[in-house]
Design a protein around this motif. Structure first.
Motif, PDB file in Angstrom:
ATOM      1  N   SER A  30      36.128  -8.602   6.141  1.00  0.00           N
ATOM      2  CA  SER A  30      36.584  -9.081   7.447  1.00  0.00           C
ATOM      3  C   SER A  30      37.957  -9.744   7.402  1.00  0.00           C
ATOM      4  N   ARG A  31      38.457 -10.063   6.229  1.00  0.00           N
ATOM      5  CA  ARG A  31      39.766 -10.717   6.096  1.00  0.00           C
ATOM      6  C   ARG A  31      40.885  -9.725   6.356  1.00  0.00           C
ATOM      7  N   GLU A  32      41.962 -10.216   6.948  1.00  0.00           N
ATOM      8  CA  GLU A  32      43.116  -9.349   7.188  1.00  0.00           C
ATOM      9  C   GLU A  32      43.747  -8.915   5.878  1.00  0.00           C
ATOM     10  N   ASP A  33      43.653  -9.772   4.857  1.00  0.00           N
ATOM     11  CA  ASP A  33      44.258  -9.456   3.559  1.00  0.00           C
ATOM     12  C   ASP A  33      43.201  -9.002   2.550  1.00  0.00           C
ATOM     13  N   ALA A  34      42.138  -8.367   3.021  1.00  0.00           N
ATOM     14  CA  ALA A  34      41.032  -7.960   2.152  1.00  0.00           C
ATOM     15  C   ALA A  34      41.532  -7.113   0.980  1.00  0.00           C
ATOM     16  N   LEU A  35      40.978  -7.377  -0.198  1.00  0.00           N
ATOM     17  CA  LEU A  35      41.356  -6.636  -1.399  1.00  0.00           C
ATOM     18  C   LEU A  35      40.539  -5.364  -1.571  1.00  0.00           C
ATOM     19  N   PHE A  36      39.488  -5.221  -0.775  1.00  0.00           N
ATOM     20  CA  PHE A  36      38.702  -3.986  -0.730  1.00  0.00           C
ATOM     21  C   PHE A  36      38.022  -3.938   0.625  1.00  0.00           C
ATOM     22  N   ARG A  37      37.507  -2.779   0.982  1.00  0.00           N
ATOM     23  CA  ARG A  37      36.787  -2.620   2.250  1.00  0.00           C
ATOM     24  C   ARG A  37      35.391  -2.079   1.959  1.00  0.00           C
ATOM     25  N   ASP A  38      34.402  -2.812   2.418  1.00  0.00           N
ATOM     26  CA  ASP A  38      33.019  -2.374   2.298  1.00  0.00           C
ATOM     27  C   ASP A  38      32.373  -2.472   3.675  1.00  0.00           C
ATOM     28  N   PRO A  39      32.527  -1.451   4.515  1.00  0.00           N
ATOM     29  CA  PRO A  39      31.989  -1.516   5.874  1.00  0.00           C
ATOM     30  C   PRO A  39      30.465  -1.475   5.926  1.00  0.00           C
ATOM     31  N   TYR A  40      29.826  -1.200   4.799  1.00  0.00           N
ATOM     32  CA  TYR A  40      28.365  -1.128   4.779  1.00  0.00           C
ATOM     33  C   TYR A  40      27.721  -2.467   4.443  1.00  0.00           C
ATOM     34  N   ALA A  41      28.487  -3.385   3.899  1.00  0.00           N
ATOM     35  CA  ALA A  41      27.917  -4.666   3.471  1.00  0.00           C
ATOM     36  C   ALA A  41      27.332  -5.443   4.645  1.00  0.00           C
ATOM     37  N   ALA A  42      28.080  -5.514   5.759  1.00  0.00           N
ATOM     38  CA  ALA A  42      27.582  -6.253   6.919  1.00  0.00           C
ATOM     39  C   ALA A  42      26.321  -5.611   7.484  1.00  0.00           C
ATOM     40  N   LYS A  43      26.263  -4.300   7.452  1.00  0.00           N
ATOM     41  CA  LYS A  43      25.069  -3.605   7.956  1.00  0.00           C
ATOM     42  C   LYS A  43      23.859  -3.934   7.083  1.00  0.00           C
ATOM     43  N   LEU A  44      24.062  -3.984   5.779  1.00  0.00           N
ATOM     44  CA  LEU A  44      22.961  -4.286   4.862  1.00  0.00           C
ATOM     45  C   LEU A  44      22.466  -5.722   5.040  1.00  0.00           C
ATOM     46  N   VAL A  45      23.392  -6.662   5.144  1.00  0.00           N
ATOM     47  CA  VAL A  45      22.996  -8.056   5.336  1.00  0.00           C
ATOM     48  C   VAL A  45      22.347  -8.237   6.702  1.00  0.00           C
ATOM     49  N   GLY A  46      22.938  -7.635   7.727  1.00  0.00           N
ATOM     50  CA  GLY A  46      22.404  -7.763   9.076  1.00  0.00           C
ATOM     51  C   GLY A  46      21.007  -7.206   9.228  1.00  0.00           C
ATOM     52  N   ALA A  47      20.661  -6.227   8.397  1.00  0.00           N
ATOM     53  CA  ALA A  47      19.337  -5.603   8.496  1.00  0.00           C
ATOM     54  C   ALA A  47      18.213  -6.563   8.136  1.00  0.00           C
ATOM     55  N   VAL A  48      18.538  -7.666   7.457  1.00  0.00           N
ATOM     56  CA  VAL A  48      17.529  -8.656   7.095  1.00  0.00           C
ATOM     57  C   VAL A  48      17.145  -9.515   8.296  1.00  0.00           C
ATOM     58  N   GLY A  49      18.111  -9.709   9.222  1.00  0.00           N
ATOM     59  CA  GLY A  49      17.835 -10.527  10.400  1.00  0.00           C
ATOM     60  C   GLY A  49      17.746 -12.012  10.102  1.00  0.00           C
ATOM     61  N   SER A  50      18.573 -12.495   9.170  1.00  0.00           N
ATOM     62  CA  SER A  50      18.540 -13.896   8.747  1.00  0.00           C
ATOM     63  C   SER A  50      19.786 -14.631   9.218  1.00  0.00           C
ATOM     64  N   GLU A  51      19.590 -15.752   9.925  1.00  0.00           N
ATOM     65  CA  GLU A  51      20.728 -16.548  10.378  1.00  0.00           C
ATOM     66  C   GLU A  51      21.521 -17.084   9.188  1.00  0.00           C
TER      67      GLU A  51
END
Length: 304
Positions: A30-51
């Motif tokens: 999500s950082r503008e200066d990200a050193l890599f891009r992993d667009p699947y990470a947020a989907k994996l974390v979000g799938a848990v449904g944990s605040e």
């Protein structure tokens, strides 16, 4: 406490640590200066449904009991970014060398099969606990990997070489192995057994990349900062009770050197700084306990 036959889902025990890694990868992405891009990470974390995991993923902890100094000085976050970058570059180098067989041990929520560019004919074997792989399959349903991805659902304390061979692993082909965030969750003798099997299965020209935390060298203040950041998110993982002692194992750098593999090392701080990322002094002090390394099995014409 760990036992010889324990197992876990993605939100439990060792499985939950994979969520932490994915959360940091999502935050970095999500950082503008990200050193890599992993667009699947947020989907994996979000799938848990944990605040809590969502808060860690979005960096929403500052001002909620965790100071900016705590976040900047949390060396683990910087280490996870550095090791992701290191292993991404490791695979890129292996592909340039012509390797097309990839094995990711304890794959967890690794999404490299989806997010990296893989030449035609690349086979990626992902090994992990059945429940962990099942969670990832549900979370990424509808997403297509960029290579021939093959799941090997097995505990690494079982006969995983046979399971790997049954999935089409070719003994005569060089392999790029990865053990990211794995070794400290194995007793010392199990680490030796795992590495012995890797050596046995590796054709000349194969490579092995891994990381290891020498947690015994980490000052109490850095352990406390780690606990504080996690606790503020409502995440209570007692890493000290998940890890097996550093003192009970051989240093993998020495182990591979004794087996006549060529060993190279990466320094997390230097790696980040070489890519333009400023590393706070508070984080640097805790990052010195982390090893990044690659070992290569020589071909017949290589010089030791």
């Amino acid at each position: 406490m760990r036992t010889d036959d324990d197992s876990w889902d993605i939100t439990e025990s060792v499985g939950a640590t994979a969520l932490g890694v994915a959360a940091i990868r999502a935050y970095e992405t999500s950082r503008e200066d990200a050193l890599f891009r992993d667009p699947y990470a947020a989907k994996l974390v979000g799938a848990v449904g944990s605040e809590g995991w969502n808060a860690l993923m979005t960096g929403a902890l500052s001002g909620q009991g965790v100071s900016d100094a705590d976040l900047r000085g949390w060396s683990m976050g910087s280490v996870l970014v550095a090791r992701t970058l290191y292993f991404d570059e490791y695979f890129a180098d292996a592909l340039r060398a012509g390797i097309r067989q990839i094995v990711i041990l304890a794959a967890g929520l690794d999404a490299r099969a989806y997010r990296l560019e893989w030449p035609s004919g690349t086979r990626i074997f992902e090994l992990d606990q059945p429940k962990v792989l099942a969670f990832k399959a549900r979370a990424l349903a509808g997403d297509e990997p960029a290579a021939d991805r093959r799941e090997v659902a097995i505990d690494l304390r079982q006969d995983w070489p046979k399971a790997l061979l049954d999935k089409g692993f070719e003994l005569g082909e060089p392999t790029a192995w990865l053990a990211e965030g794995l070794l400290r969750y194995l007793p010392g003798h199990a680490q030796d057994q795992l590495l012995e099997k890797v050596v046995e299965l590796s054709a000349p020209g194969s490579r092995m990349a891994l990381n290891l935390s020498m947690d015994g060298d980490m000052a109490d203040e850095f352990r406390e900062r780690r606990r504080k950041v996690m606790a503020e998110a409502g995440i209570h993982i007692d890493l000290e009770n998940l890890f097996y002692p550093w003192e009970d194992r051989k240093d993998p750098r020495d182990w591979f050197a004794m087996h006549r593999w060529l060993v190279t090392q990466g320094d997390p701080v230097t790696l980040l700084e070489d890519h333009g990322r400023t590393v706070p002094d508070a984080a640097k002090a805790g990052m010195g306990a982390h090893i990044l390394m690659t070992a290569t099995k020589p071909r017949g014409d290589d010089t030791l």
